[in-house]
Design a protein around this motif. Structure first.
Motif, mmCIF file in Angstrom:
data_model
loop_
_atom_site.group_PDB
_atom_site.id
_atom_site.type_symbol
_atom_site.label_atom_id
_atom_site.label_comp_id
_atom_site.label_asym_id
_atom_site.label_seq_id
_atom_site.Cartn_x
_atom_site.Cartn_y
_atom_site.Cartn_z
ATOM 1 N N THR A 53 0.907 0.717 -10.134
ATOM 2 C CA THR A 53 1.448 2.022 -9.766
ATOM 3 C C THR A 53 0.443 3.103 -10.041
ATOM 4 O O THR A 53 -0.305 3.057 -10.985
ATOM 5 C CB THR A 53 2.753 2.308 -10.530
ATOM 6 N N MET A 54 0.468 4.113 -9.161
ATOM 7 C CA MET A 54 -0.492 5.214 -9.222
ATOM 8 C C MET A 54 0.255 6.527 -9.307
ATOM 9 O O MET A 54 1.377 6.652 -8.836
ATOM 10 C CB MET A 54 -1.364 5.227 -7.960
ATOM 11 N N SER A 55 -0.392 7.544 -9.846
ATOM 12 C CA SER A 55 0.152 8.900 -9.784
ATOM 13 C C SER A 55 -0.098 9.430 -8.390
ATOM 14 O O SER A 55 -1.241 9.625 -7.992
ATOM 15 C CB SER A 55 -0.539 9.797 -10.810
ATOM 16 N N ALA A 56 0.961 9.598 -7.614
ATOM 17 C CA ALA A 56 0.817 9.976 -6.219
ATOM 18 C C ALA A 56 2.024 10.778 -5.787
ATOM 19 O O ALA A 56 3.030 10.855 -6.473
ATOM 20 C CB ALA A 56 0.672 8.725 -5.339
ATOM 21 N N ASP A 57 1.896 11.353 -4.592
ATOM 22 C CA ASP A 57 3.022 12.132 -4.063
ATOM 23 C C ASP A 57 3.579 11.429 -2.845
ATOM 24 O O ASP A 57 2.857 10.943 -2.020
ATOM 25 C CB ASP A 57 2.549 13.538 -3.681
ATOM 26 N N ALA A 92 -2.995 9.437 7.792
ATOM 27 C CA ALA A 92 -2.070 9.855 6.740
ATOM 28 C C ALA A 92 -2.185 11.349 6.470
ATOM 29 O O ALA A 92 -1.179 12.023 6.212
ATOM 30 C CB ALA A 92 -2.344 9.060 5.464
ATOM 31 N N ALA A 93 -3.400 11.891 6.547
ATOM 32 C CA ALA A 93 -3.597 13.322 6.323
ATOM 33 C C ALA A 93 -2.924 14.151 7.408
ATOM 34 O O ALA A 93 -2.451 15.260 7.153
ATOM 35 C CB ALA A 93 -5.088 13.638 6.262
ATOM 36 N N GLY A 94 -2.871 13.629 8.621
ATOM 37 C CA GLY A 94 -2.186 14.341 9.696
ATOM 38 C C GLY A 94 -0.684 14.319 9.531
ATOM 39 O O GLY A 94 0.008 15.272 9.912
ATOM 40 N N ALA A 100 11.187 2.412 1.835
ATOM 41 C CA ALA A 100 10.174 3.355 1.357
ATOM 42 C C ALA A 100 9.177 3.561 2.487
ATOM 43 O O ALA A 100 8.114 2.932 2.514
ATOM 44 C CB ALA A 100 9.481 2.832 0.101
ATOM 45 N N PRO A 101 9.490 4.418 3.470
ATOM 46 C CA PRO A 101 8.690 4.512 4.703
ATOM 47 C C PRO A 101 7.229 4.873 4.520
ATOM 48 O O PRO A 101 6.433 4.665 5.436
ATOM 49 C CB PRO A 101 9.432 5.584 5.510
ATOM 50 N N THR A 102 6.837 5.436 3.376
ATOM 51 C CA THR A 102 5.425 5.736 3.165
ATOM 52 C C THR A 102 4.648 4.521 2.677
ATOM 53 O O THR A 102 3.421 4.593 2.533
ATOM 54 C CB THR A 102 5.247 6.874 2.141
ATOM 55 N N LEU A 152 0.829 -1.198 0.000
ATOM 56 C CA LEU A 152 0.000 0.000 0.000
ATOM 57 C C LEU A 152 0.863 1.247 0.000
ATOM 58 O O LEU A 152 1.895 1.310 0.681
ATOM 59 C CB LEU A 152 -0.893 0.040 1.247
ATOM 60 N N GLY A 153 0.427 2.261 -0.738
ATOM 61 C CA GLY A 153 1.044 3.573 -0.675
ATOM 62 C C GLY A 153 0.457 4.391 0.450
ATOM 63 O O GLY A 153 -0.434 3.950 1.187
ATOM 64 N N HIS A 154 0.917 5.617 0.596
ATOM 65 C CA HIS A 154 0.525 6.461 1.722
ATOM 66 C C HIS A 154 -0.955 6.813 1.701
ATOM 67 O O HIS A 154 -1.558 7.024 2.745
ATOM 68 C CB HIS A 154 1.355 7.742 1.715
#
Length: 291
Positions: free
Chosen positions: A287-291, A187-189, A250-252, A130-132
């Motif tokens: 893969t997704m477009s993400a930050d 994650a938002a925090g 990749a900590p996120t 999972l990504g962030h």
């Protein structure tokens, strides 16, 4: 309704405090109750009393006018609102002032090749990365088979709130929905100016009333371990336990691994699902477009 689409304009601390105040009743805190109450939960002055601060000061906290609360104040407010450890950590994150940065351009989150190869070696347990923003970045074959009935395959929140299959697949949909939203709120925090996350929040807020209600609660929870109840169209009911592991390189990112209790009917069903999905081919990369 405030859907928190613009993180730069959001009073994150005030939103969190108001939501948690609304979830407490006077009797939960030992305060006397009398007469008709115009607001759900505690009043501002009641929280101020419990925290040992003035009502005016607490109002400034909720309104975003007090930008530098001390550690002692935050500890007192956390006790007054009966926050658990996850919520206390979130309180400190949203209460800490940050310098507003220039809006970042989205980037693509990628899973390291060695981690994708590791996923491929696990043929008897579903596993994915999972990504962030809870984007599903990669998964092994058995995880793909587990979620095969979904139209949305790129993100856990989109699966849960936007896919017609979700209510049938998750035997306890309410719990799954609450857990996923609380993880996204955490994650938002951590990164309140993350463009991928707020893009997702905006989409879900527009398309799902259920998401809007849960997002407004400001519940906070990280993924650690939990039992999940599923109903799979091919193999029936499953009870699987997952563990979440942070990817140090990749900590996120988080590695999620499901397993069934050995000798259980769920283990038999998972083995059957594995045999039905067996065949050559690597783990899927989403893969997704993400930050």
């Amino acid at each position: 309704m405030d859907t928190d689409k613009d993180p730069a304009a959001e009073n994150a601390l005030g939103g969190f405090l108001r939501a948690r105040r609304a979830q407490l009743r006077p009797e939960d805190t030992g305060l006397p109750t009398s007469g008709r109450r115009r607001v759900p939960g505690l009043r501002r002055e009641e929280v101020a009393t419990l925290a040992g601060v003035s009502t005016d000061y607490y109002m400034r906290l909720e309104q975003g006018r007090e930008r530098h609360p001390s550690q002692q104040i935050l500890e007192a407010v956390a006790r007054a609102l009966q926050l658990d450890d996850e919520a206390v950590a979130h309180l400190y994150r949203v209460a800490t002032p940050t310098t507003r940065r220039t809006r970042r351009a989205p980037r693509v989150e990628r899973v390291a090749p060695h981690l994708r190869r590791l996923l491929d070696t696990w043929s008897d347990t579903p596993a994915f990365v999972l990504g962030h923003a809870l984007d599903i970045l990669a998964r092994n074959r058995l995880a793909g088979a587990l979620y095969a009935g979904f139209t949305h395959s790129d993100n856990l929140l989109r699966k849960t709130f936007l896919d017609p299959a979700a209510h049938h697949f998750y035997r306890d949909w309410d719990r799954a929905a609450e857990s996923s939203v609380a993880t996204l709120r955490r994650a938002a925090g951590i990164d309140p100016e993350d463009p991928r996350l707020w893009e997702l929040v905006g989409e879900l807020s527009m398309k799902s009333a259920e998401f809007r209600v849960l997002w407004a609660r400001h519940d906070v929870r990280g993924k650690t371990r939990e039992a999940k109840l599923f109903h799979h169209a091919q193999v029936g009911d499953l009870e699987l336990h997952y563990e979440a592991f942070t990817v140090n390189s990749a900590p996120t990112q988080q590695l999620i691994v499901y397993q069934a209790e050995p000798g259980s009917t769920s283990a038999d069903a998972l083995a059957l699902l594995g045999s039905l999905s067996a065949g050559p081919g690597p783990a899927q990369d989403s893969t997704m477009s993400a930050d």
